[in-house]
Motif scaffolding. Sequence first.
Motif, PDB file in Angstrom:
ATOM      1  N   VAL A  17      16.866 -12.565  54.298  1.00  0.00           N
ATOM      2  CA  VAL A  17      17.582 -11.766  53.298  1.00  0.00           C
ATOM      3  C   VAL A  17      18.547 -12.638  52.503  1.00  0.00           C
ATOM      4  O   VAL A  17      18.675 -12.484  51.279  1.00  0.00           O
ATOM      5  N   MET A  18      19.225 -13.562  53.159  1.00  0.00           N
ATOM      6  CA  MET A  18      20.144 -14.458  52.450  1.00  0.00           C
ATOM      7  C   MET A  18      19.381 -15.370  51.491  1.00  0.00           C
ATOM      8  O   MET A  18      19.850 -15.639  50.384  1.00  0.00           O
ATOM      9  N   ASP A  19      18.203 -15.831  51.895  1.00  0.00           N
ATOM     10  CA  ASP A  19      17.372 -16.654  51.024  1.00  0.00           C
ATOM     11  C   ASP A  19      16.934 -15.856  49.797  1.00  0.00           C
ATOM     12  O   ASP A  19      16.970 -16.357  48.668  1.00  0.00           O
ATOM     13  N   ALA A  20      16.539 -14.602  50.020  1.00  0.00           N
ATOM     14  CA  ALA A  20      16.143 -13.747  48.906  1.00  0.00           C
ATOM     15  C   ALA A  20      17.319 -13.485  47.972  1.00  0.00           C
ATOM     16  O   ALA A  20      17.170 -13.500  46.747  1.00  0.00           O
ATOM     17  N   GLU A  21      18.492 -13.273  48.546  1.00  0.00           N
ATOM     18  CA  GLU A  21      19.685 -13.036  47.722  1.00  0.00           C
ATOM     19  C   GLU A  21      20.025 -14.269  46.888  1.00  0.00           C
ATOM     20  O   GLU A  21      20.343 -14.159  45.699  1.00  0.00           O
ATOM     21  N   GLN A  22      19.953 -15.436  47.489  1.00  0.00           N
ATOM     22  CA  GLN A  22      20.233 -16.673  46.767  1.00  0.00           C
ATOM     23  C   GLN A  22      19.221 -16.881  45.635  1.00  0.00           C
ATOM     24  O   GLN A  22      19.589 -17.267  44.523  1.00  0.00           O
ATOM     25  N   SER A  23      17.962 -16.608  45.903  1.00  0.00           N
ATOM     26  CA  SER A  23      16.935 -16.743  44.870  1.00  0.00           C
ATOM     27  C   SER A  23      17.180 -15.779  43.726  1.00  0.00           C
ATOM     28  O   SER A  23      17.036 -16.141  42.551  1.00  0.00           O
ATOM     29  N   LEU A  24      17.568 -14.553  44.053  1.00  0.00           N
ATOM     30  CA  LEU A  24      17.844 -13.558  43.021  1.00  0.00           C
ATOM     31  C   LEU A  24      19.054 -13.963  42.182  1.00  0.00           C
ATOM     32  O   LEU A  24      19.030 -13.846  40.948  1.00  0.00           O
ATOM     33  N   GLN A  25      20.102 -14.460  42.816  1.00  0.00           N
ATOM     34  CA  GLN A  25      21.280 -14.902  42.070  1.00  0.00           C
ATOM     35  C   GLN A  25      20.940 -16.066  41.144  1.00  0.00           C
ATOM     36  O   GLN A  25      21.428 -16.135  40.012  1.00  0.00           O
ATOM     37  N   THR A  26      20.097 -16.980  41.613  1.00  0.00           N
ATOM     38  CA  THR A  26      19.685 -18.105  40.781  1.00  0.00           C
ATOM     39  C   THR A  26      18.874 -17.620  39.588  1.00  0.00           C
ATOM     40  O   THR A  26      19.077 -18.067  38.456  1.00  0.00           O
ATOM     41  N   ALA A  27      17.961 -16.683  39.839  1.00  0.00           N
ATOM     42  CA  ALA A  27      17.137 -16.144  38.749  1.00  0.00           C
ATOM     43  C   ALA A  27      17.996 -15.419  37.717  1.00  0.00           C
ATOM     44  O   ALA A  27      17.770 -15.540  36.505  1.00  0.00           O
ATOM     45  N   ILE A  28      18.996 -14.694  38.159  1.00  0.00           N
ATOM     46  CA  ILE A  28      19.895 -13.995  37.240  1.00  0.00           C
ATOM     47  C   ILE A  28      20.686 -14.992  36.405  1.00  0.00           C
ATOM     48  O   ILE A  28      20.854 -14.811  35.196  1.00  0.00           O
TER      49      ILE A  28
END
Length: 112
Positions: free
Chosen positions: A83-94
């Motif tokens: 979940v933390m990896d997914a959150e980090q990826s989403l923040q980077t994409a944003i």
Amino acid sequence: MIDALTSLAAFDRAAGITRADAAAPVARASFPAMPATAGAGTDFGDVMAQLATGLRTSLRTGEAAAISGIQGKATTQQVVEAVMDAEQSLQTAIAVRDKVVAAYLELSRMPI
């Protein structure tokens, strides 16, 4: 700037360079590695498509891990890491999206 990006490890990984001192959270990011020939011949649209594919994979992995955790098939640590990896990826994409929009707006304000 992106708070989650603490070093240049993500850029090194994208360029195919490995470093021993890369930050652990950044090294786990699931964005696809760019080809070694990336540069003048790489299309911007292809790069964005690869980032979107990596983001989708990361989000699906995090979701699957959360479901596995609810079912008791995954440990709490595995769920939190996914979940933390997914959150980090989403923040980077944003952050990338915001930069692209800002660049477009800057170009649209230029006189012809």
